[in-house]
Design a protein around this motif. Sequence first.
Motif, mmCIF file in Angstrom:
data_model
loop_
_atom_site.group_PDB
_atom_site.id
_atom_site.type_symbol
_atom_site.label_atom_id
_atom_site.label_comp_id
_atom_site.label_asym_id
_atom_site.label_seq_id
_atom_site.Cartn_x
_atom_site.Cartn_y
_atom_site.Cartn_z
ATOM 1 N N PRO A 174 0.843 -1.203 0.000
ATOM 2 C CA PRO A 174 0.000 0.000 0.000
ATOM 3 C C PRO A 174 0.878 1.253 0.000
ATOM 4 C CG PRO A 174 -0.684 -1.562 1.706
ATOM 5 C CD PRO A 174 0.624 -2.054 1.182
ATOM 6 N N VAL A 175 0.419 2.286 -0.672
ATOM 7 C CA VAL A 175 1.189 3.530 -0.756
ATOM 8 C C VAL A 175 1.082 4.295 0.565
ATOM 9 C CG1 VAL A 175 1.475 5.720 -1.975
ATOM 10 C CG2 VAL A 175 0.743 3.679 -3.228
ATOM 11 N N ARG A 176 2.224 4.704 1.084
ATOM 12 C CA ARG A 176 2.224 5.489 2.326
ATOM 13 C C ARG A 176 1.515 6.822 2.103
ATOM 14 N NH1 ARG A 176 7.860 5.523 5.602
ATOM 15 N NH2 ARG A 176 6.641 7.127 6.663
ATOM 16 N N THR A 177 0.764 7.228 3.078
ATOM 17 C CA THR A 177 0.089 8.528 3.011
ATOM 18 C C THR A 177 0.807 9.578 3.849
ATOM 19 O OG1 THR A 177 -1.371 7.858 4.833
ATOM 20 C CG2 THR A 177 -2.162 7.494 2.573
ATOM 21 N N ASP A 178 1.767 9.149 4.660
ATOM 22 C CA ASP A 178 2.541 10.076 5.486
ATOM 23 C C ASP A 178 3.956 10.156 4.937
ATOM 24 O OD1 ASP A 178 2.888 7.370 6.188
ATOM 25 O OD2 ASP A 178 3.883 7.960 8.056
ATOM 26 N N PRO A 179 4.303 11.221 4.217
ATOM 27 C CA PRO A 179 5.644 11.326 3.631
ATOM 28 C C PRO A 179 6.721 11.204 4.710
ATOM 29 C CG PRO A 179 4.216 13.044 2.774
ATOM 30 C CD PRO A 179 3.472 12.387 3.908
ATOM 31 N N LYS A 182 4.918 12.114 -3.565
ATOM 32 C CA LYS A 182 3.857 11.097 -3.664
ATOM 33 C C LYS A 182 4.171 10.102 -4.776
ATOM 34 C CE LYS A 182 -1.130 10.556 -4.464
ATOM 35 N NZ LYS A 182 -2.407 11.261 -4.745
ATOM 36 N N ASP A 187 7.993 -0.330 1.799
ATOM 37 C CA ASP A 187 7.155 0.647 2.490
ATOM 38 C C ASP A 187 7.747 2.057 2.468
ATOM 39 O OD1 ASP A 187 5.130 -1.173 3.283
ATOM 40 O OD2 ASP A 187 6.457 -1.921 4.863
ATOM 41 N N LEU A 211 6.784 7.695 -3.598
ATOM 42 C CA LEU A 211 6.221 6.701 -2.679
ATOM 43 C C LEU A 211 5.393 5.664 -3.441
ATOM 44 C CD1 LEU A 211 5.173 9.039 0.283
ATOM 45 C CD2 LEU A 211 7.143 7.494 0.165
ATOM 46 N N GLN A 212 4.702 6.087 -4.500
ATOM 47 C CA GLN A 212 3.961 5.133 -5.322
ATOM 48 C C GLN A 212 4.908 4.147 -6.006
ATOM 49 O OE1 GLN A 212 1.896 7.997 -7.788
ATOM 50 N NE2 GLN A 212 -0.060 7.636 -6.751
ATOM 51 N N GLU A 247 4.878 18.177 -3.339
ATOM 52 C CA GLU A 247 3.994 17.163 -2.764
ATOM 53 C C GLU A 247 3.720 16.038 -3.769
ATOM 54 O OE1 GLU A 247 -0.382 16.895 -0.547
ATOM 55 O OE2 GLU A 247 0.044 18.540 -1.925
#
Length: 502
Positions: A106-111, A434, A446, A437-438, A430
Motif C-alpha cells: 500500500p502507498v504510504r500517506t505520510d511522507p 507522492k 514501504d 512513494l507510489q 507534494e
Amino acid sequence: MLKILLFVLLGALAALAVHDLVQRRHSLLRNYPLLGHLRFALEALRPEIQQYFIERNFDGRPFDRDTRNIVYQRAKGTDAEEPFGTELDLYRAGSEYLTPSMAPRPVRTDPPRVRIGGPDCTRPYDMALLNVSAMSFGSLSGNAVLALNTGARLGGFAHDTGEGGLSEYHLGPGGDLIWEIGTGYFGCRTDDGDFDARQFAEKAAHEQVKCISLKISQGAKPGIGGVLPGAKVNAEIAEVRGVPQGRTVLSPPYHRVYSTPRELVRFLARMRELAGGKPVGFKLCVGSRREFLAVCKAMLEENTTPDFIVVDGAEGGTGAAPLEFADNVGLPLGEGLMTVHNALVGAGLRDRVRIGASGKVATGSDLVKRLLQGADYTNAARAMMFAIGCIQAQRCHTNACPVGVATQDARRARAVDVDDKSRRVARYQEATVKSALQIMAAMGVDGPPGLRPHQLLQRVDPHTVRSYAELHDWLTPGQLLASAPDGWASDWRAADPDRFTD
C-alpha cells in the motif's frame, strides 16, 4: 509619403551595405553585405526553433520536454499522465529500470522525514525527501526567492539559500532554511573577505535557519570561483552579501578557513558550536575518491563528523559556467553518491552522516534512483524553477530572463506572481514525493529504508542487463578499517588526513 518611406528604407539599407563592406570585424558581412545579417538572425532564433519545433519529447537538453511537462503539470495540480506507452528506446545501452514486485505494498500517506543530526548535534532537523536546492538571491529575482520560500513553508520542506547570503526574501515568508556559505562568506565576512564568526553566530541563530551548509564545490563548475560585476552590486545585494556597493566581488575557488581534511572537519565542528548545535554539513561535487577518504580519516581521528553531506552532480545547473567545466569536470551524481555512501559505510561513519543528492532531480523516479544510489534525501533547483515559470530559455546569465525568474530587472521580475507560484512549488513537491512513494510501493517496499541496489537495473548492451548490486562495489560497515577490498585498498592507504593532494 510612401515614396519617402521607401527612399529612407533603401537609403538605410545602402548605408548598412557600405558599412558591411568596410568593417573588419565580420568576414561574412564583408563578402555578403546585407544577406550576412540573415545568418545572425537565424542563429539568435536557433534555441527557440530547436526547443519548440525540432526536438522530440524525450531528447531535449538539459531537461527534455517530457520532464518539463511533468513538473508543469504537477505544479498546476493536473495529472501528469501520458497515453499509448513510452517513447523511449528501452533497449538502448545505459537505460535504467526500477524493478516492480509481484507483491506491491500500500502507498504510504505520510511522507517520511529524514533526521539530520549526528551525535554532536543538539538541535536536529527532520528533512523532507525533496527540497529546494541552492539558488542565491542575486542569481534569482526577489520574487522568485519569495515564491520558493513561501512554497517551502506551505509544503513543509527546506529551502537552501545558495551562497549569496540571507536576504529578506528568504527570511520574510517563514519557510525553513538551509543557510549555504561559500568561499566568499557572504553575509558573514570580514572587510577583507575572511570568515566572520560573530556575524555567522548572529545570523545562524535565526529561527528559520535549520541547517548550515559549507559549499566546497558546485557540480556545474567545481574548482572555480565566481565574479559578480560591480554593475550588478546594487544597494540591496551589497547589504545582503556584506560587500561594497558598485564594486566587483570575487569569490575565490578555495576556502580560507581550511587547507587540509583535518582543518575542514575541525571547522565544521566549530560552525556547529557557533550555530548553537544546529546541523552542519558540506556540499561538494565529487572528484578524487582518495581526497574524500582523507576526509573520512580526519573524521575518525578527530572523532567528529558533519551531520550531512550534499553530493552535487556534474550534471547540476548554474547561472553561468565555462562550457569546459560544465561538460568535463567532476563526477555525475550517481557515481558521486555511491563514492560518498560507500566511503562512509566502509569507514564505519554512515550512521552518523546523512547524504543529500543534488543535480537534475525532477521526478519521482529520479528521487527513488538517488535513494538507491546512497542518498537519504534530494534537492532540486531547476525543477523548482520550472514550477515557478522557468521555460529553459537558458538566458540566466544575461539578466534578461523572459519569465522574471533569473534576473534583477524589476520589470521582468514582476511577472512572477508570488502567491500563485508559491502554491505551484508546494503542489509540485507534494506530487513528486507522492510519485516516489507510489514507485516504492510498486517495488514492494514501504519506504526508503527498504530500497536495495539490486532493485535498480541498467542495460549494459542490447543483450545484457545488470543490477546495481552487480555493477558496483558496495562496502560493508567498517570494511575499510578491517580489510579494505582490492578496489579501494590503494586509495585508502594513500589517503592522508593532513593533505588533500593525491
